[in-house]
Design a protein around this motif. Structure first.
Motif, PDB file in Angstrom:
ATOM      1  N   GLU A 154      41.376 -12.220 -12.123  1.00 41.95           N
ATOM      2  CA  GLU A 154      40.612 -11.725 -13.276  1.00 41.95           C
ATOM      3  C   GLU A 154      40.719 -10.211 -13.337  1.00 41.95           C
ATOM      4  N   ILE A 155      41.087  -9.691 -14.503  1.00 40.70           N
ATOM      5  CA  ILE A 155      41.161  -8.248 -14.718  1.00 40.70           C
ATOM      6  C   ILE A 155      40.288  -7.909 -15.913  1.00 40.70           C
ATOM      7  N   ASP A 156      39.147  -7.308 -15.646  1.00 38.91           N
ATOM      8  CA  ASP A 156      38.204  -6.921 -16.705  1.00 38.91           C
ATOM      9  C   ASP A 156      37.877  -8.103 -17.625  1.00 38.91           C
ATOM     10  N   GLY A 157      37.613  -9.250 -17.028  1.00 42.37           N
ATOM     11  CA  GLY A 157      37.221 -10.425 -17.783  1.00 42.37           C
ATOM     12  C   GLY A 157      38.376 -11.237 -18.325  1.00 42.37           C
ATOM     13  N   MET A 158      39.605 -10.746 -18.176  1.00 39.66           N
ATOM     14  CA  MET A 158      40.768 -11.457 -18.709  1.00 39.66           C
ATOM     15  C   MET A 158      41.422 -12.289 -17.612  1.00 39.66           C
ATOM     16  N   PRO A 159      41.536 -13.615 -17.809  1.00 46.35           N
ATOM     17  CA  PRO A 159      42.266 -14.432 -16.834  1.00 46.35           C
ATOM     18  C   PRO A 159      43.735 -14.027 -16.826  1.00 46.35           C
ATOM     19  N   THR A 160      44.251 -13.771 -15.637  1.00 41.72           N
ATOM     20  CA  THR A 160      45.592 -13.199 -15.527  1.00 41.72           C
ATOM     21  C   THR A 160      46.379 -13.920 -14.445  1.00 41.72           C
ATOM     22  N   TYR A 161      47.635 -14.217 -14.755  1.00 37.01           N
ATOM     23  CA  TYR A 161      48.527 -14.764 -13.741  1.00 37.01           C
ATOM     24  C   TYR A 161      49.129 -13.599 -12.947  1.00 37.01           C
ATOM     25  N   GLN A 162      49.063 -13.736 -11.640  1.00 38.81           N
ATOM     26  CA  GLN A 162      49.740 -12.776 -10.750  1.00 38.81           C
ATOM     27  C   GLN A 162      50.918 -13.525 -10.120  1.00 38.81           C
ATOM     28  N   VAL A 163      52.109 -13.195 -10.575  1.00 35.30           N
ATOM     29  CA  VAL A 163      53.309 -13.882 -10.101  1.00 35.30           C
ATOM     30  C   VAL A 163      54.053 -12.965  -9.132  1.00 35.30           C
ATOM     31  N   THR A 176      58.446  -7.454   2.965  1.00 38.07           N
ATOM     32  CA  THR A 176      57.956  -7.554   1.591  1.00 38.07           C
ATOM     33  C   THR A 176      58.590  -6.529   0.660  1.00 38.07           C
ATOM     34  N   SER A 177      59.578  -5.780   1.132  1.00 37.42           N
ATOM     35  CA  SER A 177      60.128  -4.707   0.313  1.00 37.42           C
ATOM     36  C   SER A 177      60.823  -5.239  -0.930  1.00 37.42           C
ATOM     37  N   ASN A 178      61.266  -6.502  -0.909  1.00 34.57           N
ATOM     38  CA  ASN A 178      61.973  -7.072  -2.047  1.00 34.57           C
ATOM     39  C   ASN A 178      61.089  -7.965  -2.911  1.00 34.57           C
ATOM     40  N   ILE A 179      59.834  -8.055  -2.582  1.00 31.37           N
ATOM     41  CA  ILE A 179      58.918  -8.852  -3.389  1.00 31.37           C
ATOM     42  C   ILE A 179      58.535  -8.065  -4.644  1.00 31.37           C
ATOM     43  N   LYS A 180      58.656  -8.720  -5.787  1.00 26.73           N
ATOM     44  CA  LYS A 180      58.254  -8.105  -7.043  1.00 26.73           C
ATOM     45  C   LYS A 180      57.021  -8.825  -7.579  1.00 26.73           C
ATOM     46  N   VAL A 181      56.281  -8.129  -8.411  1.00 24.94           N
ATOM     47  CA  VAL A 181      55.034  -8.671  -8.947  1.00 24.94           C
ATOM     48  C   VAL A 181      55.025  -8.504 -10.463  1.00 24.94           C
ATOM     49  N   GLN A 182      54.602  -9.554 -11.136  1.00 21.66           N
ATOM     50  CA  GLN A 182      54.430  -9.477 -12.577  1.00 21.66           C
ATOM     51  C   GLN A 182      53.067 -10.047 -12.950  1.00 21.66           C
ATOM     52  N   LEU A 183      52.303  -9.280 -13.704  1.00 24.02           N
ATOM     53  CA  LEU A 183      51.027  -9.746 -14.237  1.00 24.02           C
ATOM     54  C   LEU A 183      51.241 -10.243 -15.660  1.00 24.02           C
ATOM     55  N   ALA A 184      50.511 -11.301 -16.011  1.00 21.96           N
ATOM     56  CA  ALA A 184      50.646 -11.858 -17.357  1.00 21.96           C
ATOM     57  C   ALA A 184      49.306 -12.436 -17.803  1.00 21.96           C
ATOM     58  N   ASN A 185      49.004 -12.259 -19.062  1.00 20.17           N
ATOM     59  CA  ASN A 185      47.804 -12.847 -19.645  1.00 20.17           C
ATOM     60  C   ASN A 185      47.903 -14.370 -19.552  1.00 20.17           C
ATOM     61  N   GLU A 237      46.204 -16.618 -20.944  1.00 24.15           N
ATOM     62  CA  GLU A 237      45.924 -17.329 -22.197  1.00 24.15           C
ATOM     63  C   GLU A 237      47.091 -17.261 -23.168  1.00 24.15           C
ATOM     64  N   THR A 238      47.937 -16.219 -23.027  1.00 27.88           N
ATOM     65  CA  THR A 238      49.046 -16.048 -23.964  1.00 27.88           C
ATOM     66  C   THR A 238      50.419 -16.071 -23.281  1.00 27.88           C
ATOM     67  N   GLY A 239      50.457 -15.743 -22.008  1.00 27.97           N
ATOM     68  CA  GLY A 239      51.730 -15.641 -21.299  1.00 27.97           C
ATOM     69  C   GLY A 239      52.395 -14.289 -21.433  1.00 27.97           C
ATOM     70  N   ASN A 240      51.773 -13.377 -22.199  1.00 29.71           N
ATOM     71  CA  ASN A 240      52.346 -12.046 -22.393  1.00 29.71           C
ATOM     72  C   ASN A 240      52.195 -11.204 -21.122  1.00 29.71           C
ATOM     73  N   PHE A 241      53.229 -10.408 -20.831  1.00 29.72           N
ATOM     74  CA  PHE A 241      53.193  -9.561 -19.653  1.00 29.72           C
ATOM     75  C   PHE A 241      52.083  -8.511 -19.755  1.00 29.72           C
ATOM     76  N   VAL A 242      51.534  -8.165 -18.603  1.00 26.81           N
ATOM     77  CA  VAL A 242      50.505  -7.126 -18.496  1.00 26.81           C
ATOM     78  C   VAL A 242      51.033  -6.031 -17.579  1.00 26.81           C
ATOM     79  N   SER A 243      50.877  -4.781 -17.985  1.00 29.06           N
ATOM     80  CA  SER A 243      51.378  -3.651 -17.194  1.00 29.06           C
ATOM     81  C   SER A 243      50.533  -3.445 -15.937  1.00 29.06           C
ATOM     82  N   PRO A 244      51.092  -2.782 -14.911  1.00 26.64           N
ATOM     83  CA  PRO A 244      50.284  -2.418 -13.738  1.00 26.64           C
ATOM     84  C   PRO A 244      49.046  -1.632 -14.168  1.00 26.64           C
ATOM     85  N   LEU A 245      48.029  -1.659 -13.332  1.00 29.97           N
ATOM     86  CA  LEU A 245      46.745  -1.081 -13.705  1.00 29.97           C
ATOM     87  C   LEU A 245      46.834   0.429 -13.933  1.00 29.97           C
TER      88      LEU A 245
END
Length: 268
Positions: free
Chosen positions: A87-96, A118-127, A129-137
């Motif tokens: 959860e980011i500020d009330g928004m359900p978010t996928y952390q992939v 873990t140096s090669n692990i990448k992270v993508q946040l996404a809404n 409810e919509t699947g749209n990508f979310v930028s780092p905080l």
């Protein structure tokens, strides 16, 4: 010149070993007392945090596969490490968290990745409810996440963006980059939020800092604080054992009671 007996040398060895180890034994004792008299949950700052709330079962979310398909369209995805609902500020978010095409392919073909690598692990946040990508905080969003963690958030005094930390930093061995949000109260509290992961990572306050100082004295790891296998600790452990054994030997060779028993045995 009168030759000195074995008692003299045993006593002297015991005295100097005790002198060398005495200060460290004092630190170990003080640290043990502090550890045992403090609630570890309070040291971690759990009493300062707001109770975690769960998501409603009526959430209308898209499948994580939508996010994965968008990632594949954006670039190569070799494997997925985890998909987590946060959860980011009330928004359900996928952390992939995933491995991209720039990993060591020989290692991947061998069947996995080295533990802790873990140096090669990448992270993508996404809404979620919509699947749209979310930028780092951003700084503003990180402050919001930090405040939502606090049971009684006080005025924010300072915000720092951390891209690297030293071996003695209170946020060591945690995900970077991160935002450090410092509050005026309580206990000079600082909340650390991972920019890429979008989540709270740690809370540090004066009680934890005292604990951490005694922990460094306890482990004798003055380089990084957390290495229990360092040479200095091993050496002092051996010296401690020698000090105890020399005390037993000193008692044996100098005790009148032992001497009486030995004389009786010799007469027999």
């Amino acid at each position: 010149m009168k030759l000195k007996g074995k008692q003299y040398y045993i006593r002297k060895s015991h005295r100097y070993l005790g002198l060398i180890l005495g200060v460290q034994f004092l630190f170990w004792t003080l640290g043990g007392l502090y550890f045992s008299w403090n609630d570890i949950d309070e040291v971690h700052g759990d009493h300062l945090r707001k109770e975690k709330r769960n998501f409603s079962a009526s959430l209308n979310m898209v499948s994580p596969q939508v996010v994965l398909d968008n990632l594949k369209a954006k670039g190569q995805v070799d494997s997925v490490l985890s998909v987590q609902l946060i959860e980011i500020d009330g928004m359900p978010t996928y952390q992939v968290r995933y491995f991209s095409g720039d990993i060591d392919h020989a290692e991947h073909a061998a069947g996995g990745h080295r533990p802790g690598h873990t140096s090669n692990i990448k992270v993508q946040l996404a809404n979620a409810e919509t699947g749209n990508f979310v930028s780092p905080l951003s700084e503003e969003m990180a402050v919001t996440v930090a405040k939502r963690q606090m049971a009684d958030p006080i005025k924010v005094e300072k915000v720092e963006y951390l891209t690297e930390v030293g071996s003695h930093h209170e946020y060591r061995e945690k995900p970077l980059p991160a935002w450090a949000v410092s509050f005026s109260q309580p206990d000079k509290c600082t909340v650390y939020v991972s920019a890429d992961l979008g989540t709270f990572q740690a809370i540090r306050h004066d009680q934890w800092r005292v604990f951490d100082f005694f922990w460094m004295l306890h482990t004798m790891d003055y380089a990084g604080r957390d290495n229990f296998g360092n040479i200095l600790l091993r050496a002092f452990s051996i010296f401690g054992l020698l000090t105890i054994l020399s005390g037993f030997v000193l008692y044996y060779v100098s005790s009148p009671s032992v001497r009486k028993v030995r004389k009786r045995v010799q007469k027999v």
